[in-house]
Design a protein around this motif. Sequence first.
Motif, PDB file in Angstrom:
ATOM      1  N   THR A 104      40.343  -2.702  57.127  1.00  0.00           N
ATOM      2  CA  THR A 104      41.527  -2.742  56.852  1.00  0.00           C
ATOM      3  C   THR A 104      42.412  -4.122  56.745  1.00  0.00           C
ATOM      4  OG1 THR A 104      42.420  -2.146  59.169  1.00  0.00           O
ATOM      5  CG2 THR A 104      41.936  -0.291  57.362  1.00  0.00           C
ATOM      6  N   GLU A 105      43.216  -4.612  55.815  1.00  0.00           N
ATOM      7  CA  GLU A 105      43.539  -5.807  55.700  1.00  0.00           C
ATOM      8  C   GLU A 105      44.952  -6.162  55.839  1.00  0.00           C
ATOM      9  OE1 GLU A 105      41.925  -8.498  52.423  1.00  0.00           O
ATOM     10  OE2 GLU A 105      40.268  -6.954  52.295  1.00  0.00           O
ATOM     11  N   ILE A 106      45.905  -4.920  55.769  1.00  0.00           N
ATOM     12  CA  ILE A 106      47.143  -4.758  56.003  1.00  0.00           C
ATOM     13  C   ILE A 106      47.470  -3.713  57.149  1.00  0.00           C
ATOM     14  CG2 ILE A 106      47.723  -5.666  53.815  1.00  0.00           C
ATOM     15  CD1 ILE A 106      48.548  -2.802  53.034  1.00  0.00           C
ATOM     16  N   PRO A 107      48.537  -3.833  57.574  1.00  0.00           N
ATOM     17  CA  PRO A 107      49.052  -2.566  58.726  1.00  0.00           C
ATOM     18  C   PRO A 107      49.391  -1.659  58.015  1.00  0.00           C
ATOM     19  CG  PRO A 107      50.753  -4.405  58.585  1.00  0.00           C
ATOM     20  CD  PRO A 107      49.470  -4.752  57.767  1.00  0.00           C
ATOM     21  N   TYR A 108      49.697  -0.282  58.693  1.00  0.00           N
ATOM     22  CA  TYR A 108      50.458   0.787  58.038  1.00  0.00           C
ATOM     23  C   TYR A 108      51.584   0.349  57.584  1.00  0.00           C
ATOM     24  CZ  TYR A 108      52.738   5.009  57.324  1.00  0.00           C
ATOM     25  OH  TYR A 108      53.355   6.365  57.016  1.00  0.00           O
ATOM     26  N   ILE A 109      51.975   0.788  56.417  1.00  0.00           N
ATOM     27  CA  ILE A 109      53.302   0.561  55.913  1.00  0.00           C
ATOM     28  C   ILE A 109      53.830   1.848  54.918  1.00  0.00           C
ATOM     29  CG2 ILE A 109      54.885  -0.710  54.335  1.00  0.00           C
ATOM     30  CD1 ILE A 109      53.057  -3.214  54.567  1.00  0.00           C
ATOM     31  N   PRO A 110      54.802   2.487  55.423  1.00  0.00           N
ATOM     32  CA  PRO A 110      55.201   3.815  54.730  1.00  0.00           C
ATOM     33  C   PRO A 110      55.225   3.519  53.333  1.00  0.00           C
ATOM     34  CG  PRO A 110      56.568   3.488  56.778  1.00  0.00           C
ATOM     35  CD  PRO A 110      55.637   2.461  56.461  1.00  0.00           C
ATOM     36  N   LEU A 113      50.233   3.226  51.975  1.00  0.00           N
ATOM     37  CA  LEU A 113      49.150   3.799  52.428  1.00  0.00           C
ATOM     38  C   LEU A 113      47.653   3.397  51.787  1.00  0.00           C
ATOM     39  CD1 LEU A 113      48.078   5.067  54.800  1.00  0.00           C
ATOM     40  CD2 LEU A 113      47.997   7.258  53.645  1.00  0.00           C
ATOM     41  N   SER A 114      47.803   3.505  50.189  1.00  0.00           N
ATOM     42  CA  SER A 114      46.659   3.584  49.414  1.00  0.00           C
ATOM     43  C   SER A 114      46.300   1.756  49.240  1.00  0.00           C
ATOM     44  CB  SER A 114      46.926   3.794  48.131  1.00  0.00           C
ATOM     45  OG  SER A 114      48.052   3.086  47.410  1.00  0.00           O
ATOM     46  N   PHE A 115      46.905   1.024  49.953  1.00  0.00           N
ATOM     47  CA  PHE A 115      46.462  -0.457  49.741  1.00  0.00           C
ATOM     48  C   PHE A 115      45.882  -0.832  51.204  1.00  0.00           C
ATOM     49  CE2 PHE A 115      49.810  -0.342  46.667  1.00  0.00           C
ATOM     50  CZ  PHE A 115      49.357  -1.088  45.595  1.00  0.00           C
ATOM     51  N   ARG A 116      45.955   0.249  52.307  1.00  0.00           N
ATOM     52  CA  ARG A 116      45.398  -0.061  53.351  1.00  0.00           C
ATOM     53  C   ARG A 116      44.238   0.736  53.611  1.00  0.00           C
ATOM     54  NH1 ARG A 116      45.859  -0.796  58.915  1.00  0.00           N
ATOM     55  NH2 ARG A 116      45.130   0.649  60.414  1.00  0.00           N
ATOM     56  N   GLU A 117      44.222   1.870  52.793  1.00  0.00           N
ATOM     57  CA  GLU A 117      42.985   2.900  52.939  1.00  0.00           C
ATOM     58  C   GLU A 117      42.111   3.124  51.748  1.00  0.00           C
ATOM     59  OE1 GLU A 117      44.061   6.609  54.545  1.00  0.00           O
ATOM     60  OE2 GLU A 117      45.293   5.544  56.120  1.00  0.00           O
ATOM     61  N   HIS A 144      56.286  11.034  46.999  1.00  0.00           N
ATOM     62  CA  HIS A 144      56.411   9.677  47.309  1.00  0.00           C
ATOM     63  C   HIS A 144      57.417   8.938  46.647  1.00  0.00           C
ATOM     64  CE1 HIS A 144      54.684   5.490  46.755  1.00  0.00           C
ATOM     65  NE2 HIS A 144      54.135   5.539  47.780  1.00  0.00           N
ATOM     66  N   PHE A 145      57.788   7.786  47.091  1.00  0.00           N
ATOM     67  CA  PHE A 145      59.239   7.001  46.888  1.00  0.00           C
ATOM     68  C   PHE A 145      58.938   6.593  45.335  1.00  0.00           C
ATOM     69  CE2 PHE A 145      58.651   5.852  51.279  1.00  0.00           C
ATOM     70  CZ  PHE A 145      59.289   6.486  51.937  1.00  0.00           C
ATOM     71  N   ARG A 146      57.688   6.398  44.962  1.00  0.00           N
ATOM     72  CA  ARG A 146      57.541   5.886  43.488  1.00  0.00           C
ATOM     73  C   ARG A 146      56.535   6.954  42.773  1.00  0.00           C
ATOM     74  NH1 ARG A 146      58.581   2.004  46.802  1.00  0.00           N
ATOM     75  NH2 ARG A 146      56.569   2.007  47.890  1.00  0.00           N
ATOM     76  N   GLU A 147      56.403   8.284  43.386  1.00  0.00           N
ATOM     77  CA  GLU A 147      55.525   9.321  42.790  1.00  0.00           C
ATOM     78  C   GLU A 147      54.091   8.623  42.644  1.00  0.00           C
ATOM     79  OE1 GLU A 147      57.535  11.703  39.382  1.00  0.00           O
ATOM     80  OE2 GLU A 147      58.350   9.630  39.070  1.00  0.00           O
ATOM     81  N   ALA A 148      53.689   7.782  43.553  1.00  0.00           N
ATOM     82  CA  ALA A 148      52.555   7.110  43.456  1.00  0.00           C
ATOM     83  C   ALA A 148      51.774   7.187  44.830  1.00  0.00           C
ATOM     84  CB  ALA A 148      52.348   5.823  42.722  1.00  0.00           C
ATOM     85  N   GLY A 149      51.707   8.233  45.611  1.00  0.00           N
ATOM     86  CA  GLY A 149      50.941   8.245  47.043  1.00  0.00           C
ATOM     87  C   GLY A 149      49.573   8.259  46.806  1.00  0.00           C
TER      88      GLY A 149
END
Length: 269
Positions: A104-110, A113-117, A144-149
Motif C-alpha cells: 500500500t503506497e498511500i494511507p487510508y483516505i475516506p 479507498l480504491s487507490f490504496r487497495e 460515494h461522494f463522487r459515485e465511484a467507490g
Amino acid sequence: MHPIHPGFVPDPSLSQAEMEELQRDIAEAARFEDDLGFSPQGIARPGDAPGVDQTTLSTSDDDPTDPPLVAGVDQAFVDDKAVSAVVVLQNGEVVERVSAVKRTEIPYIPGLLSFREGGAILAAFAELETDPDVVLVDGSGRIHFREAGLATHIGVTLDVPAVGVAKSLLCGTPERSLDETYPEGTRIPIAADDSVKTCPDGTVIGHALQTRQYDSPNRYINPLIVSPGHRVSASTAADIVETTADGYKLPEPTRLADSYADEAKATVE
C-alpha cells in the motif's frame, strides 16, 4: 481477468485532486442499470431457490443458463501490504479462490479507498481462470461522494457487473433512521444528498439491507449498506446480496473472501 479500461487502473502516485477527477470519469463511465445476462434468483442453489425451475439450471460447459459465477472480494493487511482475496462460487459451491499481495503506497483516505487497495484487488483478479458474472466487493459502490467507490472503480475497470457491500454508511441520506432495529429482509432506500456531488438530490443510490437479525430484543445486527457498482441497478444489487446471504450478515461470497484473506495473510512475510 484483466482490465478492459486500463486508463482507470488506480494509480496511487496521483495527487488527491487527480484521484478525485479520475473518480468523476469513472462515475461517468459506470452504468447503474441492469446489464447482467442472468436473473439474481438463479444464483441460489437449485434446491434453495424458490420459484426457480431447476431444469433451467444446467451445468453443461456451454449452456448460457448455467448458474452464474459470483465472486466475493475482501482484503486483509500485513504492515504496509494489502492482501486481496477473490473467492468464486457457483450454485453456492466454491469453484476457485485466489489471492495477491501488493504494497500500500498511500494511507487510508475516506473516499479514495480504491487507490490504496485497488492494485492488490486487480492483481488477484489477474490470477483467476474463471470469468465471474458478478462481483461483490467489500466496500462502497455508488454510495460515494463522487459515485465511484471501490466496487464501481473495480467494476468499471474490469467491465464486470459489481456490487458494493459496506458495513457503514459513507454518504447519502437513508429514508429511515438506521439506529432502529429492523427485521430480516428490511430494505431502506438511501438517497443522494449534498454530500454526493455528481447526481441530483433524492436519487436512490443504494439500500440499507437487513440480511440477518436476532430474535432476542436485547441483541441486534446493523444492516449492510448495499449499492450498485457497475452494470447493476440499486434494487438488483440488494436482490443479489439478499440471495447470497446464507444465514450470516455478510453475503457468502464476501464472507468466504474475508476468511480466505485472513488465511492468505498468515503466509505473508
